[in-house]
Scaffold this motif. Structure first.
Motif, mmCIF file in Angstrom:
data_model
loop_
_atom_site.group_PDB
_atom_site.id
_atom_site.type_symbol
_atom_site.label_atom_id
_atom_site.label_comp_id
_atom_site.label_asym_id
_atom_site.label_seq_id
_atom_site.Cartn_x
_atom_site.Cartn_y
_atom_site.Cartn_z
ATOM 1 N N GLU B 567 0.820 -1.211 0.000
ATOM 2 C CA GLU B 567 0.000 0.000 0.000
ATOM 3 C C GLU B 567 0.850 1.256 0.000
ATOM 4 O OE1 GLU B 567 -4.062 -1.365 2.275
ATOM 5 O OE2 GLU B 567 -2.495 -0.370 3.425
ATOM 6 N N LEU B 568 0.404 2.273 -0.732
ATOM 7 C CA LEU B 568 0.993 3.593 -0.600
ATOM 8 C C LEU B 568 -0.079 4.630 -0.886
ATOM 9 C CD1 LEU B 568 1.427 3.880 -3.841
ATOM 10 C CD2 LEU B 568 3.625 2.864 -3.350
ATOM 11 N N LEU B 569 0.297 5.904 -0.803
ATOM 12 C CA LEU B 569 -0.715 6.954 -0.898
ATOM 13 C C LEU B 569 -0.697 7.621 -2.262
ATOM 14 C CD1 LEU B 569 -0.530 8.781 2.544
ATOM 15 C CD2 LEU B 569 -2.284 7.204 1.696
ATOM 16 N N PRO B 578 -3.522 13.979 0.311
ATOM 17 C CA PRO B 578 -3.788 12.560 0.053
ATOM 18 C C PRO B 578 -5.237 12.350 -0.368
ATOM 19 C CG PRO B 578 -3.070 12.918 2.322
ATOM 20 C CD PRO B 578 -3.108 14.246 1.686
ATOM 21 N N GLU B 579 -5.478 11.523 -1.388
ATOM 22 C CA GLU B 579 -6.855 11.324 -1.832
ATOM 23 C C GLU B 579 -7.215 9.849 -2.017
ATOM 24 O OE1 GLU B 579 -7.401 13.344 -5.626
ATOM 25 O OE2 GLU B 579 -6.385 11.716 -6.677
ATOM 26 N N GLN B 580 -6.237 8.942 -2.041
ATOM 27 C CA GLN B 580 -6.575 7.525 -2.230
ATOM 28 C C GLN B 580 -5.442 6.638 -1.720
ATOM 29 O OE1 GLN B 580 -6.037 6.495 -6.608
ATOM 30 N NE2 GLN B 580 -6.228 8.689 -6.737
ATOM 31 N N VAL B 581 -5.788 5.403 -1.360
ATOM 32 C CA VAL B 581 -4.784 4.402 -0.997
ATOM 33 C C VAL B 581 -4.533 3.561 -2.252
ATOM 34 C CG1 VAL B 581 -4.249 2.409 0.430
ATOM 35 C CG2 VAL B 581 -5.517 4.330 1.393
ATOM 36 N N VAL B 582 -3.307 3.624 -2.757
ATOM 37 C CA VAL B 582 -2.985 2.873 -3.970
ATOM 38 C C VAL B 582 -2.448 1.512 -3.558
ATOM 39 C CG1 VAL B 582 -1.558 2.801 -6.021
ATOM 40 C CG2 VAL B 582 -2.496 4.980 -5.237
ATOM 41 N N GLY B 638 -15.056 -0.109 2.369
ATOM 42 C CA GLY B 638 -15.245 1.236 2.914
ATOM 43 C C GLY B 638 -13.942 1.996 2.833
ATOM 44 N N LEU B 639 -13.884 3.134 3.539
ATOM 45 C CA LEU B 639 -12.651 3.913 3.555
ATOM 46 C C LEU B 639 -11.577 3.134 4.308
ATOM 47 C CD1 LEU B 639 -14.004 7.508 4.237
ATOM 48 C CD2 LEU B 639 -13.484 6.391 2.062
ATOM 49 N N PRO B 649 -10.468 6.279 0.312
ATOM 50 C CA PRO B 649 -10.894 5.135 -0.502
ATOM 51 C C PRO B 649 -9.686 4.468 -1.152
ATOM 52 C CG PRO B 649 -11.294 7.178 -1.674
ATOM 53 C CD PRO B 649 -10.818 7.563 -0.304
ATOM 54 N N SER B 650 -9.844 3.192 -1.543
ATOM 55 C CA SER B 650 -8.772 2.548 -2.298
ATOM 56 C C SER B 650 -8.815 3.071 -3.732
ATOM 57 C CB SER B 650 -8.954 1.033 -2.292
ATOM 58 O OG SER B 650 -9.903 0.663 -3.270
#
Lengths: 189, 838
Positions: B567-569, B578-582, B638-639, B649-650
Motif C-alpha cells: 500500500e501507498l498513498l 492525500p486522496e486515495q490508498v494505492v 469502505g474507507l 478510498p482505495s
C-alpha cells in the motif's frame, strides 16, 4: 566566433573555479542578478548578432561568393552513384561528361546541380564551398567560385556504404582561356 | 489487530513484516522482481555493461584511425562498428541508465514506497535486456546494422542493405523503445500522483521536476521514431514504398521522423543529468538551490524549443535558406535556458560555503566539457558554418563534448553521490581522483583534436584516409588520448568495486543533504519508508537525520501492514493532499513471461515467420490481462485508515487513480504516432517526387462508410453505457465487441480490397497503413470490451468498482475517433491528389 567562444569558455570555467575556491567570491551579486545577467543579458545580444550575421553570410554564399552576379552562372551537373561522381556540362556545347574530375573556369560563379539515383551522397569541396546533399528523387543546387586555377580536393560527406571513404574527386579550376581546351582534351581521351 | 486489518508493530517487527511483502526473493525468485530498488539497479548495471561494450567498439574505431596505413578492419566491419557504437551509446546506455537512476531514486525523493506500476517497470527492464541482447548477438554474428546510427534510407533499405542487418536495428531498437515509453509513462504518473502527503508541486525536489519534463518529452518524442521504424520495416519486409522516390516516397521523410525524435533526444539525455547536478551541487554548496522557479521555467521552455529545431541536423538537404534561418534562430535560442541553469548553479555556489569532494570534481568536468560543447553547438547552429562542418569530425567532437560533458560527467557525479546510498558505504578518495583526471585529460585530448581534424576536411565515417590528407598526426593524438580515457574508465569501474568491498560504513546522510532519500537506512529496505513522511516545506530543505528515525518508528502515514498488501498513498496532483490508498500488485514472473512472448513477436518478424507473430502478440495480451487479477476486488470496501485519524478510498474506487492517468498518457503517445503518420503522408504529397500517383485512390461506395459510421457510433454509446451505473453492463459490452469487430473488418476490407495495391505508390501505402492503424485499435477495443465482460462475470465490477470499464470507455471513444479519421483520410488524400500537387 572562435575568439568569442574562447572568452565565454574562460568566463564560465573561471567563474566556476572562482566561486568554489575564492571565499565569498560573487556573494555581493544577488542570485537574481546572477541568473538574469548570465542567463539572459549575456547570451541574448551575442546570439542575436550572430544569427543575423549568419543569415547575411548564408545569403552571400548562396549567391556563389561574389556580389550580385552580373553574368549568369555556368551550369554543371554532379551526379553521385555508389561510389563515384559523374560530371556533365550542359552549358558547354559538345563537352563530354567526366568521372572523378570536375572542370570549372576561374573567376566565374558555377552553379552545380547535384543529384543521385541510388543512396544519399553529399558533394563537398572544402576549400571552395559548403556541402550539399545528393538525395535520390531531389535535385539540389550549390554555387561556388574558384578565384585561382588549381586542383581542389572533394569528398563525399554523407555515409553511403562501404565505398564511402574512397568516393573522392577533384575540382580542376582552369583560367577562362584554358577552360574549353581542357574540356575538349577530356573528350578526346 | 484492528477491525479493518491493519497491524501495528514495533519498528523491528514492522521492518520484517514490510520486507516480507515488498522484498525480492532470492534464487529463482529474482526473476520475479518488481521492486523499484531491484529494477532500478538492474537498469543501471545493464546500462554500464552496454557502455563498456560501446566503449570497446570506440577503441576499435580509434585503433583503425590511428594511422592512414591501418589494415585492422575492412569497410564493412568498420561500418558495423561505428553504427553499433552510436546505437549502443544512445539507446542502450544513455536512456536506460537515467531511467534506472530515476526508477531507483524517484520513489525515495518523493517519499513513497515504489513506482506506480512495478510490473510495468519489470516488463520494461526485460524488454530492454532482450532487445539490447538482440543487437549484441547480431554484432557477434557479424550481421549488425551498418548504415550509421541514424539509419538513413535508401542506404538502409532492402535494396542497398539486403541482409538482416537493418531489420535488427529497426526491430531491436523498437523493442527497447517500448521499455523507454513505458518507463516514461510510469515516471509521469508516479511524479504526479504518488508523492508524500503535503508535497505540492511547488515543493517537489528539483530532480522530480526535471524527470517530469523529460518523461513528457519522451512520451511525445519517441512515437515518431517508433512510427518511422515501423514504416521502414514495412518497406523492407512488404515493399511499401514510403521512402522510395521512384514510387512517390521520400528519403527525407525518414530524416524528418528520425530527427523529430533525435533532437529532443539530446535534451532527454541532458536534462536528467542536469537534474542530478541541481540536486548534488546545492548540497556541496551548503545552501538550497538558487532560482528553483526560474529553473523550472527554463526546463519547460527548453522542452518546447527542443521540438522546434530538429531541422538543424538537415541544413544540407536543400531546404530553402529562409526556412533554415528559422531553425537556426531557434537552435541559438536554446542556449538561453541552458545559460540560465548554469548561472543559477554558479549563483548557488557563490552564495554558499562550498566543499570540494569527488562528485564536485565531476561537476567541474561537466562545466569544462559541456561549455565547450555548447559553444560549438551555437557555431553549428549557424547555417553557413554548418555547411562546412556538417558530417565532419568537427560534429563528432561537438556531439561527444555535449553528451560526455552533459551526461557522462554529471552521471559520474551522481554515481559517486548516490553510491553510498546503494552500497551503504562511503567512497575511498584517492583512486577516484586519479581516475577522474585520466578520463578528463584523455577525453579532451581525444576529442579536442577532432575539432581540428574536422575543420581540415575529414568527413565522418571513413575507415581510411590518404596519408597526404594531413589528418594523420591529429588522428594519432586522438587515438592516444582515447586509450588514456579508456584506462580512466577502467579505474572508475575498479573504484566502484572497491567502494562496495572496502568503503567505510556510515550511520545516515553522509553528505548532509536535505532530501528524503537519505531519511531511510542505507542500503535501503525494499519498501523505502516504514511510514510515509508528511512534507511541510520544499522537499530539499528537510532534515533526513531527524525524519529517518521518526518514520522508521511508524509515525508517518501507513505505518502498518494490512492484509499483506503493498500500500501507498495517491495524492491530488497540484496540492499533494492525500486522496486515495494505492494498492500495488505483488511480485510475479508474469513481466518476464510477457517480455519473452514480446521477444518472440519481434524475432518472428525478424526471421520472417509472419504466421507466428499474431500468436506471440495474442500470448502477450493474455499475459498482460493476467497481471490485473492481483488487485481486483469482488466486494466494495469502505474507507481505509491511513493513520493520523484519516481514512481514504482505495484507488479501485477512486475517481482518478494512477492507471487512469497512465491511460491518458498512453493515448497521448499513440496520438503522436498517429499524427506523425498523417503528417508524414501529407509531407510526401508536398515534397516527394513522382506525385500524383498514376492510379487514383479509389475509396469505394458509400454503403460501407455508412455501416462503419453506425458501428463507430455504437462503440461510443456502448462504452459509455457500460461504465455508467446500471444493469445490462455486460449486454452493452457484447454490443461493443460486435461493433469493434465490424469496424475492424470494414477497415481491413477497405485496406486490402478497395484501396489500390499499397506497393504501387506511397499514397496507396499511406492509406493502407492509416486504415490498418485504426483497425488494430478496434482489435484492441474488442479485447477491452471482452475483458470487461469477463470482469463482470467474475463479480469484479460494481457501481463503485468500475475503473476498468471507465478505462475501456476512454479506449472505445478514442478508437472510434481514429476509425472515423482513418476512413476519411484516403478520401482527403484523393481530393488533394486530384486537386493537383501544391
Amino acid at each position: 566566433m572562435l575568439a568569442g567562444s574562447i572568452l565565454l569558455f574562460l568566463l564560465v570555467v573561471g567563474l566556476f573555479l572562482a566561486t568554489v575556491f575564492v571565499p565569498r567570491f560573487g556573494r555581493s551579486i544577488s542570485p537574481r542578478n546572477w541568473i538574469i545577467g548570465g542567463g539572459i543579458f549575456l547570451p541574448l545580444p551575442i546570439l542575436l548578432a550572430l544569427t543575423f550575421y549568419a543569415l547575411w553570410q548564408g545569403e552571400y554564399l548562396l549567391r556563389g561568393g561574389g556580389g550580385f552576379p552580373l553574368q549568369s552562372p555556368l551550369r554543371v551537373e554532379a551526379h553521385g552513384t555508389m561510389w563515384q561522381w559523374r560530371f556533365s556540362y550542359p552549358d558547354i556545347r559538345g563537352a563530354t561528361p567526366t568521372s572523378g574530375t570536375l572542370h570549372i573556369p576561374t573567376g566565374r560563379t558555377v552553379e552545380i546541380r547535384v543529384s543521385s539515383s541510388d543512396v544519399i551522397h553529399s558533394f563537398w569541396v572544402p576549400r571552395l564551398a559548403g556541402k550539399i546533399d545528393a538525395i535520390p528523387g531531389h535535385t539540389n543546387y550549390l554555387r561556388l567560385r574558384a578565384d585561382r586555377p588549381g586542383r581542389y580536393g572533394g569528398v563525399c560527406s554523407e555515409y553511403c556504404g562501404t565505398g564511402h571513404a574512397g568516393m573522392r574527386f577533384v575540382v580542376q579550376a582552369h583560367t577562362q582561356e584554358d577552360y574549353l581546351a581542357a574540356l575538349a582534351e577530356e573528350g578526346g581521351r | 489487530m484492528s477491525r479493518s486489518g491493519e497491524q501495528h508493530r514495533s519498528p523491528v517487527a514492522s521492518h520484517h513484516a514490510l520486507e516480507r511483502i515488498w522484498e525480492t526473493k532470492p534464487g529463482w525468485g529474482r526473476l520475479a522482481a518488481v521492486n523499484h530498488n531491484t529494477v532500478g539497479k538492474r537498469f543501471m548495471l545493464t546500462a554500464i555493461v552496454f557502455f563498456a561494450i560501446g566503449g570497446i567498439l570506440a577503441m576499435l574505431i580509434r585503433t583503425q584511425l590511428a594511422s592512414s596505413k591501418s589494415a585492422f578492419m575492412d569497410a564493412e566491419q568498420y561500418a558495423q562498428v561505428f553504427t553499433m557504437h552510436g546505437t549502443i551509446m544512445m539507446f542502450l546506455f544513455a536512456i536506460p541508465f537515467f531511467e534506472g537512476l530515476a526508477i531507483y531514486l524517484l520513489p525515495k525523493l518523493l517519499g513513497t514506497r515504489d513506482l506506480a506500476f512495478p510490473r510495468m517497470s519489470a516488463y520494461g527492464y526485460w524488454c530492454y535486456l532482450f532487445g539490447g541482447s538482440m543487437l549484441i548477438v547480431a554484432l557477434l554474428g557479424g550481421v549488425a546494422p551498418a548504415s550509421g546510427w541514424f539509419m538513413y534510407t535508401p542506404l538502409s533499405s532492402s535494396v542497398y542493405s539486403p541482409g538482416i542487418n537493418s531489420d535488427v536495428w529497426l526491430l531491436g531498437i523498437t523493442f527497447v523503445e517500448i521499455s523507454a515509453l513505458s518507463a516514461a509513462i510510469e515516471i509521469m504518473v508516479t511524479i504526479l500522483k504518488l508523492r508524500a502527503p503535503g508535497m505540492s508541486l511547488d515543493r517537489m525536489p528539483i530532480f522530480a521536476w526535471y524527470m517530469l519534463v523529460v518523461a513528457t518529452m519522451m512520451v511525445i518524442g519517441f512515437p515518431p521514431l517508433i512510427l518511422g521504424s515501423m514504416l521502414l520495416e514495412m518497406e523492407r519486409a512488404f515493399d511499401l514504398p514510403f521512402f522510395d522516390p521512384t514510387r512517390g516516397g521520400d528519403p527525407l521523410l525518414w530524416q524528418h521522423l528520425f530527427w523529430l525524435f533525435g533532437h529532443p533526444e539530446v535534451y532527454i539525455i541532458f536534462l536528467p543529468a542536469a537534474g542530478a547536478i541541481s540536486t548534488i551541487l546545492p548540497v556541496f554548496a551548503g545552501i538550497p538551490l538558487v532560482g528553483y522557479r526560474i529553473i523550472i521555467a527554463a526546463l519547460v521552455s527548453m522542452a518546447f524549443l527542443s521540438f522546434g529545431l530538429w531541422v538543424h541536423h538537415m541544413y544540407t538537404v536543400g531546404i530553402p535558406h529562409v526556412g533554415l534561418s528559422f531553425f537556426s534562430a531557434a537552435s541559438a535560442l536554446v542556449a538561453v535556458p541552458t545559460a540560465i541553469q548554469i548561472f543559477a548553479w554558479l549563483a548557488t555556489i557563490s552564495h554558499g560555503t562550498p566543499r570540494f569532494s569527488v562528485p564536485m570534481l565531476h561537476i567541474f568536468g561537466f562545466f569544462f566539457v559541456f561549455v565547450i560543447g555548447g559553444l560549438t553547438g551555437v557555431m553549428l547552429a549557424m547555417v553557413p558554418f554548418d555547411w562546412q562542418a556538417h558530417d565532419t569530425h568537427f560534429v563528432v567532437a561537438h556531439l561527444h563534448y555535449v553528451l560526455v560533458g552533459g551526461f557522462v560527467f554529471p552521471m559520474l557525479a551522481g554515481i559517486y553521490y548516490w553510491l553510498p546510498h546503494i552500497s551503504g558505504r562511503r567512497p575511498v578518495q584517492h583512486l577516484s581522483h586519479a581516475a577522474f583526471w585520466m578520463v578528463f585529460i584523455g577525453f579532451n585530448v581525444t576529442f579536442f583534436m577532432m575539432h581540428l581534424t574536422g575543420l581540415r576536411g575529414m568527413p565522418r565515417r571513413v575507415f581510411e584516409y590518404p596519408p597526404e590528407a594531413g589528418w594523420e598526426v591529429l588522428n594519432f593524438i586522438s587515438s592516444m588520448g582515447s586509450f588514456v580515457m579508456a584506462m580512466g574508465f577502467a579505474l572508475i569501474a575498479l573504484d566502484f568495486i572497491l567502494i562496495f568491498r572496502f568503503g567505510r560504513p556510515f550511520r545516515r546522510n553522509p553528505w548532509r543533504a536535505g532530501t528524503l532519500e537519505w531519511a531511510m537506512p542505507t542500503p535501503p529496505p525494499s519498501y523505502n519508508f516504514a511510514s510515509l513522511p508528511i512534507v511541510d516545506r520544499r522537499a530539499d530543505l528537510l532534515e533526513p537525520d531527524r525524519l529517518g528515525p521518526l518514520l522508521a518508528s511508524g509515525q508517518g502515514y501507513l505505518g502498518f501492514t494490512r492484509n499483506g498488501r503493498m500500500e501507498l498513498l495517491g495524492v491530488e496532483i497540484v496540492s499533494g493532499r492525500p486522496e486515495q490508498v494505492v494498492i500495488l500488485p505483488h511480485r510475479t514472473y508474469l513481466p518476464l513471461v510477457a517480455a519473452l512472448t514480446t521477444a518472440a513477436f519481434f524475432l518472428s518478424i525478424l526471421f520472417k515467420l509472419y504466421w507466428l507473430a499474431p500468436l506471440a502478440l495474442a500470448a502477450t495480451i493474455i499475459v498482460f490481462l493476467g497481471w490485473t487479477r492481483d488487485t481486483a476486488l469482488n466486494h466494495d470496501t469502505g474507507l481505509l485508515a491511513i493513520g493520523h485519524g484519516q481514512a481514504l478510498p482505495s484507488h479501485i474506487q477512486a475517481e482518478r487513480p494512477p492507471s487512469w492517468w497512465a491511460m491518458v498518457f498512453a493515448i497521448i503517445a499513440d496520438i503522436t504516432a498517429y499524427v506523425s503518420l498523417l503528417f508524414g503522408s501529407l509531407f510526401l504529397w508536398i515534397s516527394a517526387p513522382n506525385w500524383p500517383p498514376q492510379q487514383g485512390l479509389e475509396v469505394g461506395s458509400a454503403v460501407p462508410f455508412a455501416v462503419l459510421a453506425v458501428a463507430l457510433g455504437t462503440i461510443v454509446l456502448a462504452g459509455r453505457m457500460a461504465s455508467a451505473s446500471g444493469r445490462c453492463r455486460a449486454g452493452w459490452l457484447y454490443l461493443a465487441v460486435l461493433a469493434h469487430a465490424i469496424a475492424a473488418a470494414i477497415l481491413v476490407w477497405l485496406a486490402l480490397f478497395v484501396a489500390p495495391d499499397p506497393r504501387t505508390h506511397a499514397a496507396a501505402a499511406s492509406a493502407f497503413v492509416v486504415l490498418l492503424y485504426a483497425a488494430l485499435h478496434h482489435g484492441i477495443g474488442t479485447v477491452f470490451a471482452g475483458y470487461g465482460i469477463w470482469q463482470i462475470r467474475k463479480g469484479f465490477v460494481s457501481d463503485k468498482r468500475n475503473l476498468d470499464l471507465r478505462l475501456g470507455e476512454i479506449w472505445h471513444t478514442y478508437s472510434a475517433l481514429l476509425g472515423a479519421i482513418s476512413a476519411l483520410f484516403p478520401v482527403l488524400l484523393a481530393g488533394l491528389i486530384s486537386g493537383g500537387s501544391p
